[in-house]
Design a protein around this motif. Structure first.
Motif, mmCIF file in Angstrom:
data_model
loop_
_atom_site.group_PDB
_atom_site.id
_atom_site.type_symbol
_atom_site.label_atom_id
_atom_site.label_comp_id
_atom_site.label_asym_id
_atom_site.label_seq_id
_atom_site.Cartn_x
_atom_site.Cartn_y
_atom_site.Cartn_z
ATOM 1 N N SER A 1 -42.901 4.484 0.789
ATOM 2 C CA SER A 1 -43.000 3.475 1.857
ATOM 3 C C SER A 1 -43.730 4.056 3.066
ATOM 4 O O SER A 1 -44.589 3.395 3.664
ATOM 5 C CB SER A 1 -41.598 3.015 2.262
ATOM 6 O OG SER A 1 -41.649 2.189 3.402
ATOM 7 N N THR B 1 -41.652 -5.555 9.217
ATOM 8 C CA THR B 1 -40.366 -6.250 9.191
ATOM 9 C C THR B 1 -39.506 -5.644 8.083
ATOM 10 O O THR B 1 -39.984 -4.873 7.245
ATOM 11 C CB THR B 1 -40.563 -7.747 8.918
ATOM 12 O OG1 THR B 1 -41.118 -7.910 7.596
ATOM 13 C CG2 THR B 1 -41.514 -8.366 9.933
ATOM 14 N N ALA B 2 -38.235 -6.027 8.073
ATOM 15 C CA ALA B 2 -37.318 -5.503 7.059
ATOM 16 C C ALA B 2 -37.824 -5.833 5.649
ATOM 17 O O ALA B 2 -37.787 -4.987 4.746
ATOM 18 C CB ALA B 2 -35.920 -6.076 7.275
ATOM 19 N N ASN B 3 -38.310 -7.071 5.456
ATOM 20 C CA ASN B 3 -38.813 -7.461 4.133
ATOM 21 C C ASN B 3 -40.082 -6.700 3.763
ATOM 22 O O ASN B 3 -40.283 -6.333 2.603
ATOM 23 C CB ASN B 3 -39.092 -8.971 4.092
ATOM 24 C CG ASN B 3 -37.807 -9.785 4.029
ATOM 25 O OD1 ASN B 3 -36.780 -9.294 3.560
ATOM 26 N ND2 ASN B 3 -37.864 -11.021 4.487
ATOM 27 N N GLU B 4 -40.952 -6.445 4.737
ATOM 28 C CA GLU B 4 -42.187 -5.705 4.469
ATOM 29 C C GLU B 4 -41.882 -4.251 4.082
ATOM 30 O O GLU B 4 -42.501 -3.702 3.165
ATOM 31 C CB GLU B 4 -43.103 -5.749 5.696
ATOM 32 C CG GLU B 4 -43.739 -7.107 5.933
ATOM 33 C CD GLU B 4 -44.444 -7.203 7.282
ATOM 34 O OE1 GLU B 4 -45.243 -8.136 7.471
ATOM 35 O OE2 GLU B 4 -44.172 -6.340 8.153
ATOM 36 N N VAL C 1 -38.619 0.115 10.621
ATOM 37 C CA VAL C 1 -38.296 -1.227 11.136
ATOM 38 C C VAL C 1 -38.108 -1.193 12.649
ATOM 39 O O VAL C 1 -38.696 -1.989 13.387
ATOM 40 C CB VAL C 1 -37.029 -1.781 10.453
ATOM 41 C CG1 VAL C 1 -36.646 -3.137 11.063
ATOM 42 C CG2 VAL C 1 -37.256 -1.936 8.951
ATOM 43 N N ALA D 1 -39.039 -3.177 2.812
ATOM 44 C CA ALA D 1 -38.383 -3.218 1.498
ATOM 45 C C ALA D 1 -39.411 -3.363 0.385
ATOM 46 O O ALA D 1 -39.295 -2.748 -0.680
ATOM 47 C CB ALA D 1 -37.384 -4.372 1.451
ATOM 48 N N SER D 2 -40.438 -4.162 0.635
ATOM 49 C CA SER D 2 -41.503 -4.361 -0.353
ATOM 50 C C SER D 2 -42.281 -3.065 -0.594
ATOM 51 O O SER D 2 -42.638 -2.746 -1.731
ATOM 52 C CB SER D 2 -42.452 -5.466 0.119
ATOM 53 O OG SER D 2 -43.526 -5.623 -0.780
ATOM 54 N N SER D 3 -42.545 -2.307 0.474
ATOM 55 C CA SER D 3 -43.285 -1.055 0.326
ATOM 56 C C SER D 3 -42.426 0.037 -0.322
ATOM 57 O O SER D 3 -42.939 0.994 -0.895
ATOM 58 C CB SER D 3 -43.785 -0.568 1.688
ATOM 59 O OG SER D 3 -42.700 -0.210 2.540
#
Length: 470
Positions: free
Chosen positions: A337, A84-87, A78, A89-91
């Motif tokens: 990730s 981004t933080a959400n991206e 990040v 987290a998704s990975s």
């Protein structure tokens, strides 16, 4: 001044000596960060490679706990602008992480059922009291079981059986050091060679299947078995033979040990209806992996099994929470990730092209050379990292090496199981090492022979047997 004292300085210097490799790693990362971005590589790709280098160095030296290294990977992605933080987290969270979490929980539930006594009785009936047959039996049973329920689970089930047999053979364990080594290594190495037999054999397999999907590829549970399982069966007798030559047992027959073990097993609790139901639940989990893993996912099916065990009362949440290694799950997620972002930033293609530019002529002249390079890189990395972390990091790179990504991906996954050289390379090795009956140097004594055999065999196997599938 400001509350600092001579004691504070002493504590700080002690901290520096304890964390010197962390400070060296951060300094190296800072230097790399200010160097020019290599030609042909994006800034985000270069920063991802910096994270890979620093994370690998910390995993090898372990100046901070492994879960802390996982957190470093996530926050660095990040802060370095990789996503981004959400991206990020998704990975981090995908079906491969669900599978690792589910398989660790299944291991807790399975071990509580006391299956070790049934397995011990089965081995004795099949092998008799001849040491060579028992070594082969331990290797074969460990390999076959680890193909389906994970190497860490099988090693945890098999270790007490071997330790009991060793102690029943001699009251002084130091007098049967070779017998101890050959039996314990037959478990560890059997688990390793079997763990690549099916997609459910280990986290590395689930991670590679996730990468296959990202590359638009697909392989079913049965197709994986058809391509890989013969290699498992070929290695079983070879590994058993190598171990017996490396550690010549003090006894050729274990009459006393086998007789005492048989008596102990006979006194254990009988098979109950609850044991049968527990076995049926796992059978349904296995059938789910075979027939629905491509549509539902290995992880969701594993978690379904855990849910069934909890509903049926075979395991409590307190047991799962206490015995599940959450730090391992976090580390798996972080390395996955990192692998996803190695591909997304173009770093994977850049690294693959770098290898191709170095060895391109040899790869074209000798078809086996490409696989040899992949096997060598993967084996070396797998012996300093975990196999799953190796696949998570190397997978996106090797999938871009060559025209057949399915081929290179499977070669990478199989070679990541060759963690024979050190006690920390694989969970099965760590578990048998924790018994105190084998030394760290014993891993190298037998490991280099088994490793060399596996590497050569894999290259030949992948370029002969797999031709029938093309």
């Amino acid at each position: 001044m400001l509350g600092f004292s001579h004691r504070s300085l002493t504590n700080f210097l002690f901290w520096v000596t304890q964390k010197k490799w962390f400070l060296v790693t951060m300094m190296l990362g800072l230097i790399l960060l200010f160097l020019p971005t290599p030609v042909g590589l994006t800034l985000s790709g270069y920063r991802t490679i910096i994270i890979v280098i620093t994370a690998l160095l910390m995993i090898i030296t372990e100046p901070i706990p492994l879960p802390a290294i996982a957190m470093y990977i996530l926050v660095a992605e990040v802060y370095f602008g990789i996503g981004t933080a959400n991206e990020i987290a998704s990975s981090f969270m995908n079906d491969a992480v669900f599978f690792i979490m589910g398989s660790l929980m299944l291991a807790v539930a399975i071990i509580k059922q006391g299956w070790d006594t049934r397995i011990a009785l089965g081995i004795i009936k099949l092998t008799g009291n001849k040491t060579a047959n028992i070594v082969f039996g331990f290797t074969a049973i460990s390999a076959i079981l680890s193909s389906f329920i994970g190497e860490h689970t099988v090693a945890a089930i098999m270790l007490p059986i071997a330790m009991t047999l060793i102690r029943f053979t001699s009251d002084d364990v130091s007098k049967v050091s070779n017998l101890s080594a050959v039996l314990l290594f037959s478990i560890a190495y059997g688990c390793l060679i079997g763990s690549i037999g099916t997609p459910s054999g280990g986290g590395r397999n689930a991670i590679m299947i996730t990468y296959f999907r990202d590359f638009g590829l697909s392989i079913s549970y049965l197709n994986w078995m058809a391509k890989v399982y013969p290699l498992v069966l070929i290695q079983i007798p070879i590994v058993a033979w190598i171990l017996q030559k490396s550690f010549v047992p003090e006894y050729t027959h274990l009459d006393s040990g086998v007789r005492k073990l048989a008596i102990q097993v006979a006194k254990s609790r009988k098979l109950t209806g609850r044991n049968t139901v527990a076995a049926i639940i796992f059978l349904f989990v296995f059938l789910g992996w075979v027939f629905f893993s491509e549509t539902i996912g290995l992880g969701i099916i594993a978690l379904t099994g855990v849910l069934c065990y909890m509903i049926a009362g075979f395991v409590r949440w307190e047991d799962l929470n206490r015995n599940t290694h959450w730090g391992v799950i976090i580390l798996f997620g972080a390395t996955i990730s990192l692998g996803v972002n190695i591909k997304a930033t173009g770093a994977a293609i850049w690294l693959a092209n770098l290898v191709i530019n170095l060895f391109g002529d040899l790869m074209e002249t000798f078809p086996l050379f490409s696989d040899s390079i992949i096997v060598l890189m993967t084996t070396i990395l797998a012996n300093v990292l975990s196999s799953s972390a190796t696949v998570a990091v190397l997978g996106p790179v090797t999938l871009n090496m060559g025209s057949d990504a399915l081929h290179t991906g499977l070669v990478t996954t199989i070679a990541s199981a060759f963690g024979y050289f050190t006690a920390v390379a694989a969970p099965a090795c760590t578990i048998v090492y924790s018994s105190g009956m084998v030394k760290a140097k014993d891993f190298l004594k037998a490991g280099w022979k088994v490793g060399l055999m596996s590497m050569i065999l894999l290259v030949i196997y992948a370029n002969t047997y797999w031709l029938f599938f093309n």
